[in-house]
Design a protein around this motif. Structure first.
Motif, mmCIF file in Angstrom:
data_model
loop_
_atom_site.group_PDB
_atom_site.id
_atom_site.type_symbol
_atom_site.label_atom_id
_atom_site.label_comp_id
_atom_site.label_asym_id
_atom_site.label_seq_id
_atom_site.Cartn_x
_atom_site.Cartn_y
_atom_site.Cartn_z
ATOM 1 N N GLY A 1 0.812 -1.216 0.000
ATOM 2 C CA GLY A 1 0.000 0.000 0.000
ATOM 3 C C GLY A 1 0.838 1.255 0.000
ATOM 4 N N GLU A 2 1.979 1.203 0.677
ATOM 5 C CA GLU A 2 2.851 2.374 0.738
ATOM 6 C C GLU A 2 3.383 2.756 -0.635
ATOM 7 O OE1 GLU A 2 5.868 1.362 3.510
ATOM 8 O OE2 GLU A 2 4.566 1.564 5.264
ATOM 9 N N GLN A 3 3.473 1.795 -1.544
ATOM 10 C CA GLN A 3 3.953 2.117 -2.886
ATOM 11 C C GLN A 3 2.993 3.035 -3.615
ATOM 12 O OE1 GLN A 3 7.083 1.052 -2.971
ATOM 13 N NE2 GLN A 3 6.344 0.235 -1.025
ATOM 14 N N PHE A 4 1.695 2.873 -3.350
ATOM 15 C CA PHE A 4 0.715 3.770 -3.953
ATOM 16 C C PHE A 4 0.912 5.194 -3.448
ATOM 17 C CE2 PHE A 4 -2.887 0.665 -5.276
ATOM 18 C CZ PHE A 4 -1.963 -0.094 -5.966
ATOM 19 N N THR A 5 1.148 5.321 -2.149
ATOM 20 C CA THR A 5 1.370 6.652 -1.582
ATOM 21 C C THR A 5 2.668 7.251 -2.099
ATOM 22 O OG1 THR A 5 0.120 6.183 0.419
ATOM 23 C CG2 THR A 5 1.772 7.914 0.566
ATOM 24 N N GLY A 6 3.722 6.429 -2.171
ATOM 25 C CA GLY A 6 5.008 6.919 -2.631
ATOM 26 C C GLY A 6 4.948 7.511 -4.024
ATOM 27 N N LEU A 7 4.061 7.000 -4.863
ATOM 28 C CA LEU A 7 3.904 7.536 -6.213
ATOM 29 C C LEU A 7 2.809 8.594 -6.268
ATOM 30 C CD1 LEU A 7 5.010 7.156 -9.103
ATOM 31 C CD2 LEU A 7 3.077 5.632 -9.527
ATOM 32 N N ALA A 8 1.711 8.351 -5.548
ATOM 33 C CA ALA A 8 0.548 9.242 -5.644
ATOM 34 C C ALA A 8 0.816 10.624 -5.063
ATOM 35 C CB ALA A 8 -0.653 8.611 -4.946
ATOM 36 N N VAL A 9 1.559 10.710 -3.948
ATOM 37 C CA VAL A 9 1.783 12.006 -3.310
ATOM 38 C C VAL A 9 2.586 12.956 -4.208
ATOM 39 C CG1 VAL A 9 2.992 13.170 -1.423
ATOM 40 C CG2 VAL A 9 1.467 11.261 -0.931
ATOM 41 N N PRO A 10 3.757 12.556 -4.747
ATOM 42 C CA PRO A 10 4.452 13.490 -5.636
ATOM 43 C C PRO A 10 3.697 13.796 -6.919
ATOM 44 C CG PRO A 10 5.570 11.364 -5.604
ATOM 45 C CD PRO A 10 4.554 11.330 -4.516
ATOM 46 N N VAL A 11 3.009 12.791 -7.486
ATOM 47 C CA VAL A 11 2.229 13.040 -8.696
ATOM 48 C C VAL A 11 1.087 14.013 -8.395
ATOM 49 C CG1 VAL A 11 0.653 11.991 -10.364
ATOM 50 C CG2 VAL A 11 2.820 10.877 -9.833
ATOM 51 N N LEU A 12 0.439 13.820 -7.256
ATOM 52 C CA LEU A 12 -0.619 14.732 -6.829
ATOM 53 C C LEU A 12 -0.087 16.149 -6.676
ATOM 54 C CD1 LEU A 12 -3.389 15.473 -5.612
ATOM 55 C CD2 LEU A 12 -2.602 14.520 -3.438
ATOM 56 N N ALA A 13 1.087 16.274 -6.032
ATOM 57 C CA ALA A 13 1.659 17.594 -5.800
ATOM 58 C C ALA A 13 2.068 18.272 -7.105
ATOM 59 C CB ALA A 13 2.862 17.482 -4.863
ATOM 60 N N VAL A 14 2.694 17.505 -8.020
ATOM 61 C CA VAL A 14 3.240 18.094 -9.247
ATOM 62 C C VAL A 14 2.160 18.365 -10.282
ATOM 63 C CG1 VAL A 14 4.768 17.677 -11.224
ATOM 64 C CG2 VAL A 14 5.528 17.117 -8.904
ATOM 65 N N THR A 15 1.274 17.386 -10.508
ATOM 66 C CA THR A 15 0.336 17.491 -11.632
ATOM 67 C C THR A 15 -1.007 18.111 -11.271
ATOM 68 O OG1 THR A 15 -0.513 15.242 -11.276
ATOM 69 C CG2 THR A 15 1.403 15.484 -12.724
ATOM 70 N N LEU A 16 -1.489 17.888 -10.053
ATOM 71 C CA LEU A 16 -2.811 18.395 -9.683
ATOM 72 C C LEU A 16 -2.742 19.678 -8.853
ATOM 73 C CD1 LEU A 16 -4.717 15.066 -8.830
ATOM 74 C CD2 LEU A 16 -4.598 16.315 -11.002
ATOM 75 N N LEU A 17 -1.746 19.763 -7.968
ATOM 76 C CA LEU A 17 -1.612 20.956 -7.138
ATOM 77 C C LEU A 17 -0.554 21.912 -7.672
ATOM 78 C CD1 LEU A 17 -1.883 19.300 -3.585
ATOM 79 C CD2 LEU A 17 -3.693 20.315 -4.988
ATOM 80 N N HIS A 18 0.122 21.523 -8.757
ATOM 81 C CA HIS A 18 1.072 22.380 -9.476
ATOM 82 C C HIS A 18 2.177 22.924 -8.566
ATOM 83 C CE1 HIS A 18 -1.866 22.104 -12.684
ATOM 84 N NE2 HIS A 18 -2.794 22.609 -11.874
#
Length: 449
Positions: free
Chosen positions: A28-45
């Motif tokens: 499950g932590e692998q999802f967070t490890g990828l989702a958090v930076p992608v969320l920050a970079v692509t969705l929250l700019h």
């Protein structure tokens, strides 16, 4: 390496529950490890300095509460700490999709939530490393560490790649739900574990600052642990310098997309799996002390592939980054398993929590500082020059173990030797005496211990 074969560890029902729960949790932590930076970079700019703050928030807890956490863990029942930490992490991560679907999620929300998860992780990690010697027989500690790390790497193989694929059809906040659920699975597994831990005698308690000082004194006074801690801290600093901006580098500079990003992380996990499996054999072939030195040098050298990938784009960049991650993952696991096992064998049980916390505070405490510096440097001179700085510093980190007694040791000190090393006379704990020849990203990052 010394110890019973892994199969004997797997006959313990309690170890099996711990093993199963942690495998699910790490996946499950692998999802967070990828989702958090992608969320920050692509969705929250997020920009470079915000990524630096986000990276700092995830590890700042080791610097802020790391030392007292060790003293508290030594006072408390460790299984209870593990359960409570998992509950806190599950609740905190569940807040991200709730805020996202409510339309109010901002970068500062993500930073605060990551910081809360970081605090809970401090207590979990310190308890976890201190709990293994209490759950299995002393001769099984090395085997237990190898088994847990090997299966964790299996989870890390599929996790990033699957997460990258899922991010093409679902939003990043949704993936965090999976990690929250995995922590709850870990809680249920831990509730089934039975151990023989005895509560610490409250009459033997000293003031908190004295108990903290005992742990720091042990780490500083043990030459092998001191050398390893210096290499690990230096390596973690420069690894974090790179890892903080790695999502920006991969997603924007190289343009490999979330799927390519996930593939590179999965390649590192494959290498880690093979490293975990190969560690006992390598330790016997090269020597337990020497394999720590070799893995530290090799890890520093192979990092050159990360900045070199800037000369490429698309699939070619993914291949080069994946090759670097593969070798890095292999060497990190060889290093981590060997040196963590050594620490556990050297340390008296009453100091396990404080010893692990003291080391974590030192080797992980540099990471939030490096994350902030990374954002500032990358914003000033660019992403690629920052990665070259990280390569040079990471390679230099190996100097502390290279010029230490580890280079001449085929066999590291045993549990019996550790008892001699806690006597007040400084010469009685000399690391070379018990041996025949005489050691990241908890450890070079990523995944440094």
């Amino acid at each position: 390496m010394p110890g019973a074969p892994a199969a004997s560890v797997r006959r313990s029902p309690s170890f099996l529950w711990l093993w199963g729960g942690q495998t699910v949790s790490v996946f499950g932590e692998q999802f967070t490890g990828l989702a958090v930076p992608v969320l920050a970079v692509t969705l929250l700019h997020a920009v470079a300095w915000q990524m630096g703050v986000l990276g700092a928030a995830s590890t700042a807890a080791f610097l802020i509460v790391g030392l007292p956490a060790g003293a508290w863990v030594d006072r408390w029942m460790k299984r209870r700490v593990l359960i409570l930490a998992d509950v806190v992490r599950a609740v905190a991560l569940a807040l991200v999709p709730i805020l996202w679907f409510a339309g109010v999620l901002q970068i500062w929300h993500l930073i605060v939530i990551v910081a809360i998860v970081g605090v809970a992780s401090v207590f979990f990690d310190v308890s976890y490393q201190s709990y293994i010697p209490l759950l299995v027989q002393p001769t099984q500690v090395g085997s237990a560490n190898s088994t847990l790390e090997a299966t964790a790497q299996v989870a890390r193989i599929g996790g990033p790649g699957l997460a990258g694929a899922l991010l093409t059809v679902v939003s990043a906040p949704v993936l965090l739900i999976a990690d929250a659920i995995s922590y709850l699975v870990s809680v249920l597994s831990l509730l089934r574990v039975r151990d023989h831990e005895v509560p610490a005698d409250p009459t033997l308690r000293q003031p908190l600052h004295r108990e903290i000082a005992d742990g720091v004194r042990f780490v500083w006074g043990q030459p092998l642990i001191r050398s390893i801690s210096a290499t690990t801290a230096t390596s973690n600093f420069f690894s974090t310098l790179a890892q903080t901006i790695y999502p920006l580098y991969a997603l924007r500079e190289l343009g490999i997309g979330s799927l390519g990003f996930g593939i590179t992380l999965s390649a590192g996990a494959v290498g880690g799996l093979l490293g975990a499996v190969a560690t006992p054999r390598l330790a016997r072939w090269i020597g337990e002390g020497r394999v720590i030195v070799v893995s530290a040098i090799a890890y520093g050298l192979v990092f050159i592939l990360v900045p070199v990938a800037s000369l490429l784009h698309g699939p070619a960049a993914v291949v080069v980054l994946s090759a670097g991650e593969f070798v890095t993952g292999f060497m990190v696991l060889v290093y981590n398993i060997t040196q963590v096992t050594m620490r556990q064998r050297l340390c008296p049980p009453r100091l396990l929590g404080r010893m692990n916390a003291s080391i974590r505070c030192f080797v992980w405490g540099v990471m939030p500082i490096a994350a902030l510096i990374s954002g500032a440097i990358a914003g000033g001179i660019g992403l690629v020059p920052t990665l070259w700085i990280a390569f040079a510093g990471g390679l230099g980190a190996a100097v502390f173990v290279l010029f230490s007694p580890l280079t001449g040791m085929r066999v590291l000190p045993t549990e019996l030797d550790a008892q001699a090393q806690v006597t007040p006379e400084p010469e009685s704990g000399a690391p070379g005496e018990p041996t025949p020849e005489g050691p990241g990203p908890s450890d070079p990052a990523p995944s440094a211990d």
